[in-house]
Write an enzyme that holds these catalytic residues in place. Structure first.
Site, mmCIF file in Angstrom:
data_model
loop_
_atom_site.group_PDB
_atom_site.id
_atom_site.type_symbol
_atom_site.label_atom_id
_atom_site.label_comp_id
_atom_site.label_asym_id
_atom_site.label_seq_id
_atom_site.Cartn_x
_atom_site.Cartn_y
_atom_site.Cartn_z
ATOM 1 N N PRO A 35 0.789 -1.053 0.025
ATOM 2 C CA PRO A 35 0.076 0.027 0.030
ATOM 3 C C PRO A 35 0.758 1.255 -0.007
ATOM 4 O O PRO A 35 2.008 1.189 0.849
ATOM 5 C CB PRO A 35 -0.913 -0.015 1.279
ATOM 6 C CG PRO A 35 -0.327 -1.373 1.929
ATOM 7 C CD PRO A 35 0.491 -2.150 1.222
ATOM 8 N N VAL A 36 0.432 2.136 -0.777
ATOM 9 C CA VAL A 36 1.160 3.465 -0.935
ATOM 10 C C VAL A 36 0.797 4.479 0.421
ATOM 11 O O VAL A 36 -0.181 4.591 0.954
ATOM 12 C CB VAL A 36 0.863 4.256 -1.903
ATOM 13 C CG1 VAL A 36 1.432 5.410 -2.387
ATOM 14 C CG2 VAL A 36 1.140 3.409 -3.449
ATOM 15 N N ALA A 57 1.673 4.099 3.451
ATOM 16 C CA ALA A 57 1.313 3.511 4.815
ATOM 17 C C ALA A 57 2.512 3.161 5.562
ATOM 18 O O ALA A 57 2.144 2.514 6.586
ATOM 19 C CB ALA A 57 0.671 2.322 4.202
ATOM 20 N N GLY A 58 3.488 3.784 5.161
ATOM 21 C CA GLY A 58 4.880 3.327 6.332
ATOM 22 C C GLY A 58 5.566 2.130 6.060
ATOM 23 O O GLY A 58 6.234 1.426 6.563
ATOM 24 N N GLY A 77 7.166 1.386 2.973
ATOM 25 C CA GLY A 77 8.206 1.513 2.190
ATOM 26 C C GLY A 77 8.102 1.373 0.874
ATOM 27 O O GLY A 77 8.848 0.883 0.215
ATOM 28 N N SER A 78 6.730 1.624 0.524
ATOM 29 C CA SER A 78 6.409 1.221 -0.888
ATOM 30 C C SER A 78 7.246 2.209 -2.171
ATOM 31 O O SER A 78 7.875 1.622 -3.025
ATOM 32 C CB SER A 78 4.767 1.603 -1.599
ATOM 33 O OG SER A 78 4.633 3.204 -1.702
ATOM 34 N N ALA A 87 10.308 3.157 -1.600
ATOM 35 C CA ALA A 87 11.798 2.802 -1.651
ATOM 36 C C ALA A 87 12.017 1.407 -2.606
ATOM 37 O O ALA A 87 12.801 1.290 -3.275
ATOM 38 C CB ALA A 87 12.559 2.756 -0.324
ATOM 39 N N ALA A 88 10.815 0.581 -2.216
ATOM 40 C CA ALA A 88 10.636 -0.709 -2.678
ATOM 41 C C ALA A 88 10.523 -0.589 -4.468
ATOM 42 O O ALA A 88 11.207 -1.265 -5.199
ATOM 43 C CB ALA A 88 9.473 -1.743 -2.210
ATOM 44 N N ASP A 115 14.514 3.140 5.073
ATOM 45 C CA ASP A 115 13.869 2.490 4.259
ATOM 46 C C ASP A 115 14.724 1.857 2.965
ATOM 47 O O ASP A 115 14.598 0.694 2.766
ATOM 48 C CB ASP A 115 12.879 3.337 3.721
ATOM 49 C CG ASP A 115 11.498 3.437 4.478
ATOM 50 O OD1 ASP A 115 11.710 3.466 5.615
ATOM 51 O OD2 ASP A 115 10.530 3.724 3.915
#
Ligand code: PMV
Length: 307
Positions: free
Chosen positions: A95-96, A98-99, A101-102, A104-105, A146
């Site tokens: 989920p974007v 939301a903490g 790390g989307s 950085a991933a 992150d």
């Protein structure tokens, strides 16, 4: 060429980590980003990222676009002035905002897939460095936690600016993640904490010190195979995050619900104000903690094993 990257959660130490205290974070394999890079028949670099409803050619995006700027950075780092026609598919279950790390991933998976496709594979250290530069563009003054956890895909004991240090997990433990469904910008909560710290440096340095001590105790408990001790440490860390003003009624509600459902401890995780909280649960009660979180308004839950 395909590459993927996991999500992450911060177990202890968020916010204080921006002020050089340590933090602990772990990858979350249950959610991930996948990037596929293919040669294309039509000229240009075509990007498809349904998660953010993006279907565009690179040249049509503004230079500071979150995804476009990563691709441009790869080309410039690799010295590629006229890239071949490419088709890039980005899919994600993270989920974007939301903490987890989307951002950085996406950057990690995109850089790796592109670099390998263009026959210039990069080391983890190079990927980590590039993603940190990108995080700085979008998040102001990030600590770098992150990009580090996600690039190396390992539990990390993190201190800003120091070489990556991983830690051992003496006995595996179960974390239930509850998402408030409220998207919150880490940049804002980090900026607000900075303003408070500038007004009352001694008071806030004291809070960061207390958080730093919790992180050291938590690391010891994890390495010594006493994860049960993490519950009270999570509760204490949550109180300190409340003092930093980064909790919210929704996060507090989910933290309470998890404790009532038998969690050994719970806290918000990441930037706060929205996003996720985490709870430590016995493996047997993880499902019922997750159900209690949903009943208390969580948008979704993830049960993950650390170690
Ligand atoms: O919101 P997240 O999970 O990206 O985490 C932010 C963590 C902070 O400590 C608040 C900021 C940082 O850069 O470390």
């Amino acid at each position: 060429m395909k590459a993927s990257a996991p999500g992450k959660i911060i177990l202890f130490g968020e916010h204080a980590v921006v002020y050089n205290r340590p933090a602990l974070a772990v990858p979350v394999a249950q959610v991930h980003v996948e990037v596929e890079v293919l040669d294309s028949d039509s000229a240009g670099v075509h990007i498809h990222a349904p998660i953010v409803d993006l279907h565009a050619e690179l040249n049509t995006l503004p230079a500071d676009h979150a995804i476009g700027s990563v691709i441009l950075k790869v080309f410039s780092t690799l010295g590629i002035s006229s890239p071949p026609p490419l088709h890039i598919n980005i899919s994600s279950t993270i989920p974007v905002a939301a903490g987890l790390g989307s951002g950085a991933a996406v950057s990690v998976a995109l850089i790796r897939a592109l670099a390998v496709h263009l026959a210039h594979p990069l080391t983890n250290d190079q990927v980590n460095e590039m993603v940190f530069e990108i995080e700085k563009l979008h998040h102001g003054t990030p600590s770098g936690i992150d990009n580090t956890v996600i690039t190396y895909n390992k539990p990390v004991f993190f201190i800003k600016g120091l070489p990556i240090e991983t830690f051992k997990v003496g006995r595996p433990f179960t974390i239930v993640i509850g998402d408030t469904g409220i998207s919150a910008l880490t940049k804002e909560s980090v900026g607000d904490v900075r303003a408070l710290w500038q007004k009352e440096p001694d008071h806030f340095e004291g809070i960061f010190n207390e958080i730093g001590k919790i992180v050291l105790s938590a690391r010891q408990s994890i390495e010594n195979g006493n994860p049960d001790l993490l519950g009270p440490l999570m509760d204490q860390n949550h109180v300190l995050l409340q003092k930093l003003t980064v909790s919210s009624p929704e996060l507090d509600g989910l933290v309470q619900a998890a404790r009532h459902a038998g969690a050994l401890g719970a806290k918000l995780s990441g930037g706060g104000r929205g996003g996720n909280m985490i709870a430590l649960a016995e493996q047997a009660s993880a499902e019922s903690v997750a159900r209690a979180l949903l009943a208390a308004g969580a948008r979704r839950t993830i049960i993950t094993q650390v170690g």
